[in-house]
Design a protein around this motif. Structure first.
Motif, mmCIF file in Angstrom:
data_model
loop_
_atom_site.group_PDB
_atom_site.id
_atom_site.type_symbol
_atom_site.label_atom_id
_atom_site.label_comp_id
_atom_site.label_asym_id
_atom_site.label_seq_id
_atom_site.Cartn_x
_atom_site.Cartn_y
_atom_site.Cartn_z
ATOM 1 N N ALA A 241 -6.217 1.354 -11.310
ATOM 2 C CA ALA A 241 -7.514 1.978 -11.571
ATOM 3 C C ALA A 241 -7.582 3.383 -10.982
ATOM 4 C CB ALA A 241 -8.635 1.104 -11.010
ATOM 5 N N GLN A 242 -7.080 3.548 -9.766
ATOM 6 C CA GLN A 242 -7.106 4.873 -9.141
ATOM 7 C C GLN A 242 -6.162 5.848 -9.841
ATOM 8 O OE1 GLN A 242 -7.251 4.899 -4.675
ATOM 9 N NE2 GLN A 242 -7.100 2.686 -4.942
ATOM 10 N N ALA A 243 -5.086 5.336 -10.404
ATOM 11 C CA ALA A 243 -4.126 6.208 -11.074
ATOM 12 C C ALA A 243 -4.720 6.881 -12.305
ATOM 13 C CB ALA A 243 -2.882 5.408 -11.465
ATOM 14 N N VAL B 52 2.969 6.178 -5.599
ATOM 15 C CA VAL B 52 2.727 6.344 -7.035
ATOM 16 C C VAL B 52 1.541 7.271 -7.266
ATOM 17 C CG1 VAL B 52 2.028 5.159 -9.150
ATOM 18 C CG2 VAL B 52 3.768 4.137 -7.666
ATOM 19 N N LEU B 53 0.461 7.075 -6.501
ATOM 20 C CA LEU B 53 -0.726 7.905 -6.677
ATOM 21 C C LEU B 53 -0.450 9.363 -6.337
ATOM 22 C CD1 LEU B 53 -3.499 5.537 -5.282
ATOM 23 C CD2 LEU B 53 -3.181 6.252 -7.648
ATOM 24 N N LEU B 54 0.400 9.612 -5.355
ATOM 25 C CA LEU B 54 0.761 10.992 -5.026
ATOM 26 C C LEU B 54 1.415 11.693 -6.207
ATOM 27 C CD1 LEU B 54 2.096 10.756 -1.364
ATOM 28 C CD2 LEU B 54 0.199 12.173 -2.162
ATOM 29 N N TYR C 296 0.833 -1.205 0.000
ATOM 30 C CA TYR C 296 0.000 0.000 0.000
ATOM 31 C C TYR C 296 0.872 1.261 0.000
ATOM 32 C CZ TYR C 296 -4.578 -2.190 0.542
ATOM 33 O OH TYR C 296 -5.733 -2.903 0.323
ATOM 34 N N GLY C 297 2.035 1.202 0.623
ATOM 35 C CA GLY C 297 2.928 2.354 0.612
ATOM 36 C C GLY C 297 3.423 2.669 -0.792
#
Length: 231
Positions: free
Chosen positions: A132-134, A57-59, A51-52
């Motif tokens: 998907a969130q990216a 990556v999402l940040l 998760y980290g």
């Protein structure tokens, strides 16, 4: 005018950063009754690393996702709140039930190969959900039409293959949690949460067909909701 969700408060960020790890440790080790249960630490370490990585990556690629996902927004469908009220307890129960079984009561006999499969599902689910969130800035915890954010159909990334990759990710994580912790019994709440998620998929899909411009055309091109070739 596009309006984005409010960011999480400083106090909320601190509470989340401190409360989440402590809550996870409590859910894993209180049922076992001791802190020296090695599989529990392996499990927690795996979650924090995977998760980290996903969060870092999402940040970089889609920081707006952290605003969108930090709370339920006004306009969330009532039926979705009811489904989630039935689903979330099962998701929470699954974690302490697994270590109670594997680390204390020893009800299940699970081979190391199944545990490895569990970690593969867990890691794959986290990675698939992160993908998907990216690509989807409209990713939120509740089902609603995000008109104030200018919501439109997302067709990139995993959305090219299935219409609800976030739910594919969740199904993988539900099963992976139980198997990674070597518990057949934990698959019971996982199955309940999965069944409700499939209902949610159908109802959300119907809402998007009816109210989101372009979704019906997208659905004709991307035929499957969760599993290509099946459904």
């Amino acid at each position: 005018m596009v309006t984005e969700p409010r960011p999480m408060s400083r106090g909320g960020k601190i509470a989340y950063a401190v409360g989440l790890p402590l809550g996870l440790i409590a859910l894993v080790f209180l049922p076992v009754g001791r802190l020296d249960w090695v599989p529990g630490w392996v499990f927690i370490g795996f979650l924090f690393v995977t998760y980290g990585i996903a969060a870092s990556v999402l940040l970089r690629v889609n920081p707006a996702i952290f605003r969108a996902r930090n709370r339920f927004q006004p306009g969330t469908q009532r039926w979705d709140l009811i489904l989630l009220s039935l689903m979330l307890p099962a998701m929470v129960i699954e974690i302490p039930l697994a270590p109670l079984d594997a680390g204390r009561m020893h009800w299940s006999v699970v081979s190391p190969a199944i545990v490895v499969l569990g970690y593969a599902l867990l890691g794959g689910g986290i990675a698939f959900g992160g993908w998907a969130q990216a690509v989807n800035r409209f990713f939120e915890p509740g089902v609603r039409l995000q008109r104030e954010r200018g919501q439109h159909v997302i067709t990139d990334g995993p959305y090219r293959f299935v219409r609800h990759p976030d739910y594919v990710s969740a199904l993988m994580v539900f099963a992976g949690l139980a198997l990674a912790l070597a518990s057949w019994w934990a698959l019971i709440p996982a199955a309940w949460a999965s069944a409700l998620l499939i209902v949610r998929t159908r109802w959300e899909d119907a809402l998007l067909h009816a109210e989101l411009a372009g979704y019906a055309d997208y659905a004709r091109r991307t035929r499957y909701r969760l599993l290509p070739g099946v459904w």
